[in-house]
Enzyme design. Structure first.
Site, PDB file in Angstrom:
ATOM      1  CD  GLU A 140      -0.014  -5.283   5.966  1.00  0.00           C
ATOM      2  OE1 GLU A 140       0.109  -5.949   4.906  1.00  0.00           O
ATOM      3  OE2 GLU A 140      -0.296  -4.081   5.986  1.00  0.00           O
TER       4      GLU A 140
ATOM      5  CG  HIS B 164      -2.987  -3.395   3.818  1.00  0.00           C
ATOM      6  ND1 HIS B 164      -1.890  -2.666   4.192  1.00  0.00           N
ATOM      7  CD2 HIS B 164      -3.865  -2.519   3.283  1.00  0.00           C
ATOM      8  CE1 HIS B 164      -2.094  -1.389   3.892  1.00  0.00           C
ATOM      9  NE2 HIS B 164      -3.277  -1.275   3.335  1.00  0.00           N
TER      10      HIS B 164
ATOM     11  CB  CYS C 140      -0.965  -0.039   1.179  1.00  0.00           C
ATOM     12  SG  CYS C 140      -2.307   1.141   1.020  1.00  0.00           S
TER      13      CYS C 140
END
Lengths: 300, 208
Positions: free
Chosen positions: B188, B186, B91
């Site tokens: 994560e 994302h 991002c």
């Protein structure tokens, strides 16, 4: 390489909470004009909070404080590229509906404005836009999360420049979380009752040791050292309200607070950025404000 | 969270940095540690000397850019990227790695490295943020569940870079180029470990 086939889902808890995750380690600044929003963005704000009057002015001018004029919010959205937040009154779901159609990125259901409902907060699950809500303790934070808040800010006493209430509330919330992690399951049932919060949320926090959403702190932060202290006390980031634009040199103070939040554990950097900032906002000691005039006690 | 895959074989002594100026750097550090990597947070130029690769997290790219410049990190990091340092950006991190940024802040330069044109916040306000599944063959048959949060898109993929994933409308959202990897979304925060594994493989190969 192939194309994706599945549908796109908006407004999920993950994307609502996710935006707050991306704001971590940052400073969200109160602004009342597009010009102030420009200064905030240039200084390194991670988002701006659009409102009609900063808390210090709401406090000194009195009267009912409401959502900002849509024209003002439009002008701030047009001015900056960073996320724009705006405040709605506690329980005022129509103000929230308006802010959602205006294309704001986050709504703050805020005690700084005059509450519109003394019984109910907004049912935040009804919205695609995420909400941040204030809390003075863990029970209040969990009730807001249960209503759909995607981010929590510990409350300070807004518009005072006195950080003591912010300190008290972030310590309270983190202390209560620590206490839960040491409890057995039978104790957690009682804890949920005492916190007036759903058992499932209480049990989740007991096992993870943290809130399921990002926790910022707000209210009374006026200096880089104040902001760094909030970070050392476990905040994920900091809201600064009157502290910037009620000070002598907003540009420099705003940039200094941003640096102090990134290097919150490095006293040398904090010392450097604290030099020559000019006058901090004058401030009011919270102890001089009569209980009924305190903003942090709004919301329940 | 999805099922956790086995640890990647990261030889002892290799260290992955996570840029920790702002954003969700702790989530990246957690994923990398769970994959068996040694991780250190990077905020100062001298901390670049101790790492064999870097992850640039999600966050506000304009703030990271400003802080990286103010604290003298931008130049040595740009040079390290040109010198072959493996870097993965998600991002805001993807924006930082792009050679050209559209809709950036006044003076936002980024670090460069990826031969792409990226448009910041390409989907509009937060109410347009979304989750979806992406097919990314290089990571296997199972689709990648991706969260796009005020996300950028890659508008042009230059000749030196290659696209790894596109949305249904054809817009590119993941790229690689040599030791560099970038995603608009994302992994994560969705329990997706394969991008980090893929990156660690690049890092291990580069260290040989």
């Amino acid at each position: 390489m192939t194309e994706s086939t599945s549908a796109e889902q908006v407004g999920s808890s993950r994307v609502k909470r996710g935006l707050a995750e991306m704001l971590k380690g940052g400073v969200i600044m109160d602004v009342v004009t597009a010009a102030q929003a420009r200064i905030a963005e240039d200084a390194g704000a991670v988002a701006v909070m659009a409102l009609e009057r900063v808390p210090a002015d709401i406090r000194s001018q009195g009267g009912v404080a409401r959502m900002s004029d849509p024209d003002l919010i439009d002008s701030i959205i047009a001015e900056v590229n960073i996320p724009v937040m705006a405040k709605a009154r506690i329980g005022h779901f129509v103000e929230a509906q308006i802010l959602e159609v205006l294309g704001v990125d986050y709504i703050d259901e805020s005690e700084v404005l005059s509450p519109a409902d003394y019984m109910n907060h907004i049912d935040k699950w009804n919205f695609t836009i995420p909400f941040v809500c204030g809390a003075t303790n863990l029970g209040e934070a969990l009730r807001r999360i249960n209503e759909g808040a995607a981010m929590i800010r510990s409350k300070g006493e807004a518009g005072t420049g006195d950080v003591s209430e912010a300190t008290k509330h972030i310590r309270t919330i983190n202390g209560e979380i620590k206490r839960l992690t040491s409890m057995s399951r039978d104790e957690l049932y009682v804890a949920a009752k005492e916190l007036q919060a759903p058992y499932e949320l209480v049990a989740e926090i007991a096992s993870t040791g943290k809130l399921p959403v990002v926790l910022f702190t707000a209210g009374g932060v006026a200096t880089p050292a104040d902001a760094a202290m909030m970070m050392q006390l476990g905040a994920d980031g900091v809201f600064v309200g009157s502290g910037i634009f009620k000070s002598g040199n907003p540009e420099q103070r705003a940039a200094a607070i941003v640096k102090a939040v990134t290097f919150y554990d490095d006293a040398k950097v904090i010392a450097d950025v604290s030099r020559g900032l000019g006058e901090a906002m004058v401030g009011i000691n919270v102890s001089d404000i009569a209980e009924p005039h305190r903003l942090a006690t709004r919301g329940w | 969270m999805g099922a956790r895959p086995a640890e990647t074989a990261v030889p002892a002594g290799l260290r992955v940095g996570v840029l920790a100026l702002q954003g969700d750097f702790r989530e990246h550090a957690q994923v990398l540690r769970e994959l068996g990597a040694e991780v250190s947070l990077v905020r100062r130029p001298e901390e670049l000397d101790q790492i064999d690769g870097l992850v640039i997290p999600g966050g506000e790219s304009s703030v990271m850019d400003k802080l990286a410049r103010t604290f003298g990190l931008a130049e040595p990091l740009s040079a390290a990227i040109r010198g072959g340092l493996p870097v993965y950006g998600t991002c805001a991190g993807l924006i930082m790695l792009a050679d050209t940024i559209l809709d950036g802040m006044n003076g936002q330069q980024g670090l460069g490295g990826l031969d792409i044109v990226v448009r910041r916040n390409a989907f509009g306000s937060q109410t347009a943020s979304f989750e979806t599944d992406l097919d990314i063959p290089v990571l296997g048959d199972k689709p990648v569940h991706a969260a796009f949060i005020r996300a950028p898109v890659v508008e042009t993929v230059g000749p030196r870079a290659s696209a790894l994933a596109t949305l249904a409308d054809g817009r590119c959202v993941a790229v690689e180029q040599g030791n560099l990897l970038g995603t608009s979304f994302h992994p994560e925060i969705t329990g997706e470990y394969r991008f980090h594994q893929y990156f660690l493989q690049k890092l291990v190969a580069a260290a040989r």
